[in-house]
Design a protein around this motif. Structure first.
Motif, PDB file in Angstrom:
ATOM      1  N   ALA A 124      -4.689  15.500  -0.936  1.00 26.52           N
ATOM      2  CA  ALA A 124      -3.685  14.858  -0.558  1.00 26.52           C
ATOM      3  C   ALA A 124      -3.841  13.498   0.263  1.00 26.52           C
ATOM      4  O   ALA A 124      -2.987  12.718   0.308  1.00 26.52           O
ATOM      5  N   LEU A 125      -5.018  13.350   0.845  1.00 27.87           N
ATOM      6  CA  LEU A 125      -5.333  12.396   1.709  1.00 27.87           C
ATOM      7  C   LEU A 125      -5.842  10.972   0.930  1.00 27.87           C
ATOM      8  O   LEU A 125      -5.355   9.961   1.192  1.00 27.87           O
ATOM      9  N   MET A 126      -6.520  11.203  -0.199  1.00 23.53           N
ATOM     10  CA  MET A 126      -7.153   9.888  -0.683  1.00 23.53           C
ATOM     11  C   MET A 126      -5.845   9.010  -1.501  1.00 23.53           C
ATOM     12  O   MET A 126      -6.061   7.842  -1.357  1.00 23.53           O
ATOM     13  N   PRO A 127      -4.845   9.601  -2.089  1.00 21.29           N
ATOM     14  CA  PRO A 127      -3.791   8.383  -2.412  1.00 21.29           C
ATOM     15  C   PRO A 127      -3.309   7.816  -1.302  1.00 21.29           C
ATOM     16  O   PRO A 127      -3.046   6.384  -1.489  1.00 21.29           O
ATOM     17  N   LYS A 128      -3.245   8.205   0.045  1.00 20.98           N
ATOM     18  CA  LYS A 128      -2.676   7.523   1.186  1.00 20.98           C
ATOM     19  C   LYS A 128      -3.640   6.244   1.492  1.00 20.98           C
ATOM     20  O   LYS A 128      -3.037   5.401   2.279  1.00 20.98           O
ATOM     21  N   VAL A 129      -4.969   6.496   1.360  1.00 20.83           N
ATOM     22  CA  VAL A 129      -5.967   5.527   1.925  1.00 20.83           C
ATOM     23  C   VAL A 129      -6.587   4.604   0.730  1.00 20.83           C
ATOM     24  O   VAL A 129      -7.414   3.895   1.037  1.00 20.83           O
ATOM     25  N   LYS A 130      -6.065   5.155  -0.431  1.00 19.77           N
ATOM     26  CA  LYS A 130      -6.794   4.353  -1.624  1.00 19.77           C
ATOM     27  C   LYS A 130      -6.821   3.009  -1.596  1.00 19.77           C
ATOM     28  O   LYS A 130      -5.950   2.071  -1.222  1.00 19.77           O
ATOM     29  N   GLY A 131      -7.977   2.606  -1.778  1.00 19.39           N
ATOM     30  CA  GLY A 131      -8.527   0.981  -1.713  1.00 19.39           C
ATOM     31  C   GLY A 131      -8.443   0.367  -0.359  1.00 19.39           C
ATOM     32  O   GLY A 131      -8.979  -0.662  -0.102  1.00 19.39           O
ATOM     33  N   ARG A 132      -8.084   1.243   0.771  1.00 21.19           N
ATOM     34  CA  ARG A 132      -7.974   0.847   2.387  1.00 21.19           C
ATOM     35  C   ARG A 132      -9.162   1.617   3.142  1.00 21.19           C
ATOM     36  O   ARG A 132      -9.097   0.969   4.361  1.00 21.19           O
ATOM     37  N   ALA A 133      -9.868   2.487   2.521  1.00 23.70           N
ATOM     38  CA  ALA A 133     -10.801   3.019   3.199  1.00 23.70           C
ATOM     39  C   ALA A 133     -11.982   3.484   2.442  1.00 23.70           C
ATOM     40  O   ALA A 133     -11.835   4.028   1.076  1.00 23.70           O
TER      41      ALA A 133
END
Length: 147
Positions: A124-133
């Protein structure tokens, strides 16, 4: 302007200014993008190009660690410089505090309470921070929060 267009423009500028190092790094990245476009027989959008840029940076970070372990400072400096060139095309990276806030919010949304549910939180988390973390940092923070 798309990332592909930006890479093309920067490559032209590097040619004009005779910046051979930047030119070679951009050509390597464009080559990786072009290979995937040929394999998939389509033009990649910005999200797909971001995935490739992240993969290229990850490869260089891994190589950087190996060079540092081996005491090859010359190669480590080159890898660090390549990372700096590629990082210019990535979105602004999240700070550790921002990542922690997003992790806490995602844990609440998923209702996770133990490390056994870490996969559910990460998906659930990775799409939210994709490319930014960085994925390793996100994983570490999720583990800390689920303890």
């Amino acid at each position: 302007m798309t990332l592909n267009e930006q890479l093309n423009e920067d490559m032209k500028q590097a040619m004009k200014s005779q910046d051979k190092f930047k030119l070679s790094v951009i050509r390597m990245v464009r080559s990786a993008i072009k290979n995937i476009e040929i394999d998939q027989r389509k033009t990649l959008d910005d999200n797909e190009v971001l995935d490739i840029l992240n993969r290229e940076i990850k490869q260089r970070r891994d190589a950087l660690q190996e060079f540092q372990k081996a005491g090859r400072d010359d190669l480590a400096e080159a890898a660090q410089a390549e990372i700096a060139v590629i990082a210019k095309y990535l979105p602004q990276q999240l700070t550790e505090e921002e990542i922690q806030a997003i992790v806490r919010q995602t844990i609440q949304e998923t209702g996770a309470s133990s490390k056994a549910e870490m996969g559910k939180v990460m998906s659930a988390l990775m799409p939210k921070v994709k490319g930014r973390a960085d994925g390793k940092l996100v994983n570490k923070i999720v583990q800390q929060e689920l303890q």
